[in-house]
Design an enzyme around this catalytic site. Structure first.
Site, PDB file in Angstrom:
ATOM      1  N   THR A  87       7.944  32.088 -18.252  1.00  0.00           N
ATOM      2  CA  THR A  87       7.671  31.341 -17.431  1.00  0.00           C
ATOM      3  C   THR A  87       6.405  30.974 -17.830  1.00  0.00           C
ATOM      4  O   THR A  87       5.356  29.599 -17.049  1.00  0.00           O
ATOM      5  CB  THR A  87       8.148  31.722 -16.157  1.00  0.00           C
ATOM      6  N   ASP A 118     -25.848  25.508  -4.357  1.00  0.00           N
ATOM      7  CA  ASP A 118     -24.346  25.167  -4.556  1.00  0.00           C
ATOM      8  C   ASP A 118     -23.593  25.159  -3.981  1.00  0.00           C
ATOM      9  O   ASP A 118     -22.360  26.414  -4.703  1.00  0.00           O
ATOM     10  CB  ASP A 118     -24.264  24.258  -5.658  1.00  0.00           C
ATOM     11  N   ASP A 155     -16.837  16.643 -13.715  1.00  0.00           N
ATOM     12  CA  ASP A 155     -17.613  17.810 -12.529  1.00  0.00           C
ATOM     13  C   ASP A 155     -16.085  18.774 -12.490  1.00  0.00           C
ATOM     14  O   ASP A 155     -14.894  18.562 -11.613  1.00  0.00           O
ATOM     15  CB  ASP A 155     -18.361  17.588 -11.351  1.00  0.00           C
ATOM     16  N   ASP A 213     -22.303  18.007  -3.148  1.00  0.00           N
ATOM     17  CA  ASP A 213     -22.181  17.880  -4.838  1.00  0.00           C
ATOM     18  C   ASP A 213     -22.281  16.695  -6.020  1.00  0.00           C
ATOM     19  O   ASP A 213     -22.840  16.753  -6.875  1.00  0.00           O
ATOM     20  CB  ASP A 213     -21.416  19.026  -5.408  1.00  0.00           C
ATOM     21  N   ARG A 214     -21.212  16.359  -5.389  1.00  0.00           N
ATOM     22  CA  ARG A 214     -21.524  14.154  -6.353  1.00  0.00           C
ATOM     23  C   ARG A 214     -22.325  13.841  -5.945  1.00  0.00           C
ATOM     24  O   ARG A 214     -22.708  13.160  -7.341  1.00  0.00           O
ATOM     25  CB  ARG A 214     -19.979  13.536  -5.672  1.00  0.00           C
ATOM     26  N   ASN A 228     -16.190  25.052  -2.917  1.00  0.00           N
ATOM     27  CA  ASN A 228     -15.101  25.702  -3.073  1.00  0.00           C
ATOM     28  C   ASN A 228     -14.185  26.884  -2.626  1.00  0.00           C
ATOM     29  O   ASN A 228     -13.659  27.693  -2.102  1.00  0.00           O
ATOM     30  CB  ASN A 228     -14.092  25.035  -2.461  1.00  0.00           C
ATOM     31  N   THR A 229     -14.885  27.682  -4.103  1.00  0.00           N
ATOM     32  CA  THR A 229     -14.555  28.472  -4.925  1.00  0.00           C
ATOM     33  C   THR A 229     -15.797  29.730  -5.236  1.00  0.00           C
ATOM     34  O   THR A 229     -15.533  30.573  -4.445  1.00  0.00           O
ATOM     35  CB  THR A 229     -13.815  28.430  -5.738  1.00  0.00           C
ATOM     36  N   THR A 257     -12.844  23.431  -8.600  1.00  0.00           N
ATOM     37  CA  THR A 257     -11.824  23.845  -7.414  1.00  0.00           C
ATOM     38  C   THR A 257     -11.257  22.207  -7.633  1.00  0.00           C
ATOM     39  O   THR A 257      -9.777  22.048  -7.818  1.00  0.00           O
ATOM     40  CB  THR A 257     -12.049  23.706  -6.113  1.00  0.00           C
ATOM     41  N   TYR A 304     -21.125   1.754  -1.836  1.00  0.00           N
ATOM     42  CA  TYR A 304     -19.922   2.428  -1.840  1.00  0.00           C
ATOM     43  C   TYR A 304     -19.613   1.968  -0.345  1.00  0.00           C
ATOM     44  O   TYR A 304     -21.096   2.460   0.462  1.00  0.00           O
ATOM     45  CB  TYR A 304     -20.399   4.294  -1.760  1.00  0.00           C
TER      46      TYR A 304
END
Length: 256
Positions: free
Chosen positions: A182, A11, A124, A104-105, A14-15, A127, A95
């Protein structure tokens, strides 16, 4: 369906990029690598599995996918199965533009379609945080996309001049509602606001499904942040994406 089939599932996110070996109906030996390190460390990372000859993967990062294909381009004995809406034939998709659905979806939805009572909702948390809706009749029918927890922090750090950049891996999640610094003020907004947002989106999806005669039977959470934002009554399935990849690959092999 042959659940003893063995393959390497990847898989490419992005990260992080995750992988594991599917054997005897389960994912074993899961490993992760930062996506930024994937291309230069790919050969050693994959070699650590002593991988089988078949690889299935999903990717939302074209550069990572290109590196993976390049590594095996000269090895004709290593067949690939790249999951997408178009490459699978067993998950119905209701769809308008299936090609827009992240692979991934598709993997998450495929796993839920095969393994859980329907209608179901997959959440899910990575990212980006995605909600995907799967029904018995329509299969994949749509969903929701919002920034993931780290994505929200990144937005504040990148789009403001004075607010600090915060990494979730370096912070304590237990923070008071009233921040005394902060950093704590930012973390309070995330910690106390993110789960209510997820629950609000989920409630709207459930109500919309109910209006068309679909009573939700399953809510599944997955992704790296799922454990930090637990939704009441949801099932946690950490390897959902990899499971979906394997099931889709096996399904297509049986069909061919």
């Amino acid at each position: 369906m042959n659940l003893d089939f063995s393959l390497l599932c990847l898989d490419l996110g992005n990260t992080t990029c995750r992988g594991g070996i599917w054997k005897n109906g389960k994912i074993y030996d899961e490993r992760t690598i930062p996506t930024k390190d994937f291309a230069r460390s790919l050969k050693n990372w994959i070699g650590g599995w002593n991988y089988p000859t078949k690889i299935c993967y999903c990717s939302v990062v074209p550069e990572a996918e290109k590196a993976l294909q390049s590594l095996f381009s000269k090895n004709k004995d290593t067949p690939f199965f790249c999951l997408s809406a178009a490459s699978q034939r067993h998950l119905p998709i209701e769809y308008p533009r299936p090609n827009e659905i992240g692979s991934d979806r598709i993997a998450n939805s495929y796993a839920v379609f095969k393994k859980y009572p329907l209608p179901a909702i997959v959440i899910d948390l990575g990212t980006a945080t995605t909600f995907d809706v799967i029904t018995a009749k329509g299969g994949y029918i749509g969903g929701v996309i919002v920034p993931g927890p780290q994505g929200m922090l990144d937005y504040l750090g990148n789009r403001t001049a004075l607010l600090p950049k915060i990494l979730l891996t370096d912070t304590d999640r237990t923070v008071p509602a009233i921040g005394k610094s902060t950093d704590l003020a930012i973390m309070s907004g995330l910690y106390h606001g993110y789960l209510p947002m997820l629950n609000a989106i989920l409630k709207e999806i459930v109500e919309e499904l109910k209006s068309i005669g679909e009573a939700v039977k399953t809510v599944v959470q997955t992704g790296g942040e799922a454990k930090n934002y637990l939704i009441s009554g949801a099932k946690i399935h950490p390897s959902l994406t990899l499971d979906g990849l394997a099931l889709a690959c096996i399904g297509e092999q049986a069909h061919s």
